[in-house]
Design a protein around this motif. Structure first.
Motif, short mmCIF file in Angstrom:
data_model
loop_
_atom_site.label_atom_id
_atom_site.label_comp_id
_atom_site.label_asym_id
_atom_site.label_seq_id
_atom_site.Cartn_x
_atom_site.Cartn_y
_atom_site.Cartn_z
N ALA A 84 0.84 -1.21 0.00
CA ALA A 84 0.00 0.00 0.00
C ALA A 84 0.87 1.25 0.00
N LYS A 85 1.97 1.20 0.75
CA LYS A 85 2.90 2.33 0.79
C LYS A 85 3.46 2.61 -0.60
N PHE A 86 3.80 1.55 -1.32
CA PHE A 86 4.38 1.72 -2.66
C PHE A 86 3.37 2.35 -3.62
N PHE A 87 2.16 1.79 -3.66
CA PHE A 87 1.18 2.24 -4.66
C PHE A 87 0.48 3.54 -4.28
N SER A 88 0.68 4.01 -3.06
CA SER A 88 0.01 5.24 -2.63
C SER A 88 0.90 6.48 -2.77
N ARG A 89 2.17 6.28 -3.11
CA ARG A 89 3.09 7.42 -3.18
C ARG A 89 3.66 7.56 -4.59
N PRO A 90 3.44 8.69 -5.23
CA PRO A 90 3.92 8.91 -6.61
C PRO A 90 5.43 8.72 -6.76
N TYR A 91 6.17 9.02 -5.71
CA TYR A 91 7.63 8.87 -5.79
C TYR A 91 8.00 7.44 -6.17
N TYR A 92 7.30 6.46 -5.59
CA TYR A 92 7.60 5.06 -5.86
C TYR A 92 7.00 4.61 -7.18
N THR A 93 5.74 4.93 -7.43
CA THR A 93 5.09 4.49 -8.67
C THR A 93 5.73 5.14 -9.90
N ASN A 94 6.22 6.37 -9.75
CA ASN A 94 6.90 7.01 -10.88
C ASN A 94 8.19 6.28 -11.26
N ALA A 95 8.87 5.74 -10.24
CA ALA A 95 10.08 4.96 -10.52
C ALA A 95 9.74 3.73 -11.35
N LEU A 96 8.63 3.07 -11.01
CA LEU A 96 8.19 1.90 -11.78
C LEU A 96 7.79 2.32 -13.19
N LYS A 97 7.06 3.42 -13.30
CA LYS A 97 6.66 3.92 -14.62
C LYS A 97 7.89 4.27 -15.46
N ASN A 98 8.88 4.90 -14.84
CA ASN A 98 10.11 5.25 -15.56
C ASN A 98 10.81 4.01 -16.10
N SER A 99 10.84 2.95 -15.28
CA SER A 99 11.47 1.71 -15.73
C SER A 99 10.74 1.11 -16.91
N PHE A 100 9.40 1.13 -16.85
CA PHE A 100 8.61 0.62 -17.98
C PHE A 100 8.89 1.43 -19.25
N VAL A 101 8.88 2.75 -19.11
CA VAL A 101 9.06 3.62 -20.28
C VAL A 101 10.42 3.39 -20.92
N VAL A 102 11.48 3.42 -20.13
CA VAL A 102 12.82 3.30 -20.69
C VAL A 102 13.08 1.87 -21.18
N SER A 103 12.49 0.86 -20.53
CA SER A 103 12.68 -0.54 -20.96
C SER A 103 11.97 -0.80 -22.28
N PHE A 104 10.73 -0.33 -22.42
CA PHE A 104 10.01 -0.49 -23.69
C PHE A 104 10.71 0.29 -24.80
N ALA A 105 11.16 1.50 -24.48
CA ALA A 105 11.85 2.32 -25.49
C ALA A 105 13.14 1.64 -25.92
N ALA A 106 13.89 1.09 -24.96
CA ALA A 106 15.15 0.41 -25.28
C ALA A 106 14.90 -0.85 -26.10
N THR A 107 13.80 -1.55 -25.81
CA THR A 107 13.45 -2.73 -26.59
C THR A 107 13.16 -2.36 -28.03
N PHE A 108 12.38 -1.30 -28.22
CA PHE A 108 12.04 -0.84 -29.57
C PHE A 108 13.29 -0.40 -30.35
N THR A 109 14.11 0.43 -29.73
CA THR A 109 15.29 0.95 -30.43
C THR A 109 16.32 -0.16 -30.70
N SER A 110 16.45 -1.10 -29.77
CA SER A 110 17.40 -2.20 -29.97
C SER A 110 16.97 -3.07 -31.15
N ILE A 111 15.66 -3.34 -31.25
CA ILE A 111 15.16 -4.12 -32.39
C ILE A 111 15.32 -3.32 -33.69
#
Length: 547
Positions: free
Chosen positions: A51-78
């Protein structure tokens, strides 16, 4: 091949039980203990950490950042690796063998070294930045999302290249010729014919790229600055809680495992839906190219490979610069190397050799045994062992480190034993898959003939089967070795002063601003990697690396 699903407590049955017990102690128990820490508090079952993780933008933004950069890196690598593999397969490119070796070296080097290299080149005081500044040319900021994406792309596109190149070798040239006869050539043929044929491979390589990018700790830590990613968050939270409650870090680890598992299963589902087999009776033949087309194909190939290896070349060059502490002096010097081998940093070189060698011996022994029981002695229990052996493939290295250190606080943490255990767990799947692949090509009748002539099971295995498996074992072992000497995410959690490795020493030197020392250490690591890949090339008969 035995496949009666009945477990027998004979020699191989005892080995199966022994391996399962080892996995239970050093993998399942740490992961379950971490899960317990995450969901059980002083008052019993609790979800407060989640609950602490999903209730604070500081933590969820880190997860979102990882998704964004990982998907972007996957696309550019391919986008970078697939055309390059097609060009190398379809056309005759001058210097191709040298470039292939450089591509493999780029894929095997520690990712955070690329981040460190680009800071030296295009950072706020980087050499390229300083060269262009008097001309009024201001480069984009290398820090943050753009820098992470650049490093990930140049580090991970070789994985796509290697996978796709292997898949293209199975494409029948008659399909290419038929498309040409029907007027389908150039880009249209590439997207209409080639891409659908290699789609299962693209899905497999995209999963590997995504999971590598998602789990990478060193690159965003060095070059990310304000772009906080999930592995960095996990590391920061765990380090801040080592002296107290680590439950929140355990909850973050569980979230990481769930994410990577979902993507792994999703990729498997998609691959199964789109999978098919190809028999290459007439492999694709390389063609001579001339004129404008030849220029652009060579330009693209040289630019991509050159751009990818440029940071490593500059790091080697930097290692010979004359640094006094953190300040660069005129001229060149070997002082950085003298400092390494005349101080405690020399221990990190020794540790980088000794710890992986011990781990490799254990990996080879376990991999051969697991491969044998999975292929030759199939039953429900060996199926469980085979499945569990692939769990570390989808668990990030930082999570493995946290799980081990929380499960075995004393007496083994901080010493070489915990480092060896972590490397064995992390890199065992590489050698297992390689050993399984080679064992499946060895007829069972050979072992049956030895047994009928009076040889016992143990003697048949060590005298007959293992020597025939040697090529696959050695190839998988060398690949495990290369990944072990460049391991950071697990080592940074588990190391102590006495067990500091080259990757940890490089990372800490960069953090302290000791760029000359970091460059010399990076060069030593690169030399070890190159030597390892040359050994692999010798034993594999020049075959491409398959990860």
């Amino acid at each position: 091949m035995k496949n009666n699903n009945k477990f027998k407590l004979d020699l191989w049955g005892g080995i199966t039980l022994g391996i399962l017990i080892l996995y239970a102690i050093f993998l399942l128990y740490p992961l379950l203990n971490m899960f317990k820490d995450a969901v059980i508090g002083a008052a019993g079952l609790t979800m407060e950490h989640f609950a602490k993780f999903f209730s604070r933008p500081y933590y969820t933004n880190a997860l979102k950042n990882s998704f964004v950069v990982s998907f972007a890196a996957t696309f550019t690598s391919i986008a970078v690796g697939t055309p390059l593999a097609y060009i190398f397969t379809q056309y005759k490119i001058k210097g191709k063998k040298v470039m292939q070796m450089l591509i493999i070296i780029a894929s095997m080097s520690a990712p955070f070294i690329g981040a460190y290299s680009w800071i030296l080149l295009m950072g706020r005081s980087g050499v390229i930045t300083n060269l262009l500044k008097p001309l009024g040319i201001i480069l984009p900021d290398i820090y943050g999302f753009g820098g992470i994406l650049l490093v990930f792309t140049l580090q991970l596109y070789p994985l796509v290249f290697l996978y796709v190149q292997g898949a293209l070798s199975n494409v029948d040239n008659s399909l290419i010729e038929a498309s040409e006869n029907m007027g389908c050539t150039g880009f249209r043929r590439f997207f209409k014919i080639i891409i659908p044929l290699i789609m299962p491979t693209l899905l497999a390589s995209s999963l590997l790229v995504f999971m590598r990018a998602f789990a990478d700790f060193g690159t965003p830590m060095l070059i990310g600055e304000g772009w906080l990613t999930f592995p960095v968050l996990l590391f920061n939270e765990f380090i801040s809680e080592v002296g107290g409650d680590s439950a929140f870090a355990s909850a973050l680890s569980i979230i990481a495992i769930l994410i990577t598992t979902i993507f792994f299963l999703g990729q498997r589902w998609l691959s199964n839906r789109k999978s098919f087999s190809m028999n290459s009776l007439h492999p694709i033949e390389e063609k001579e190219v001339h004129g404008f087309k030849s220029f652009w194909l060579h330009f693209y190939s040289y630019f991509v490979v050159g751009f990818a290896v440029m940071p490593q070349v500059y790091v080697i060059y930097t290692s010979f610069m004359n640094y006094k502490g953190m300040v660069r002096q005129p001229g060149y010097s070997l002082d950085q190397y003298k400092q390494i081998f005349s101080s405690s940093l020399g221990r990190s070189v020794w540790n980088t050799l000794f710890i992986p060698i011990v781990a490799l011996i254990i990996i080879v022994l376990l991999a051969v045994l697991i491969a044998y029981i999975a292929v030759r002695r199939r039953n429900w229990l060996t199926g469980i062992v085979d499945t569990i052996s692939m769990v570390p493939y989808i668990v990030p290295g930082t999570v493995i480190g946290i799980a081990l250190i929380t499960a075995f606080k004393r007496p083994i943490t901080g010493g070489m034993l915990i480092m060896v255990i972590a490397l064995v767990i992390r890199r065992l799947p590489y050698t297992i898959r390689s050993s399984v692949a080679i064992l499946q090509q060895i007829p069972m009748s050979i072992e049956e003939a030895a047994l009928s002539l009076g040889s016992n099971k143990a003697k048949t295995f060590f005298k007959i089967t293992m020597p025939m498996m040697s090529a696959g074992i050695i190839s998988g072992a060398i690949l495990s070795w290369v990944t072990m000497i460049s391991e950071l995410s697990t080592a940074i959690i588990l190391y102590s002063v006495k067990t500091q490795t080259l990757t940890v020493s490089i990372y800490t030197s960069v953090i302290r601003g000791q760029y000359g020392v970091a460059a010399a250490l990076s060069t030593v690591l690169t030399v070890l990697t190159v030597i390892s890949l040359l050994v692999f090339n010798k034993f594999s008969g020049g075959k491409s690396v398959q990860l």
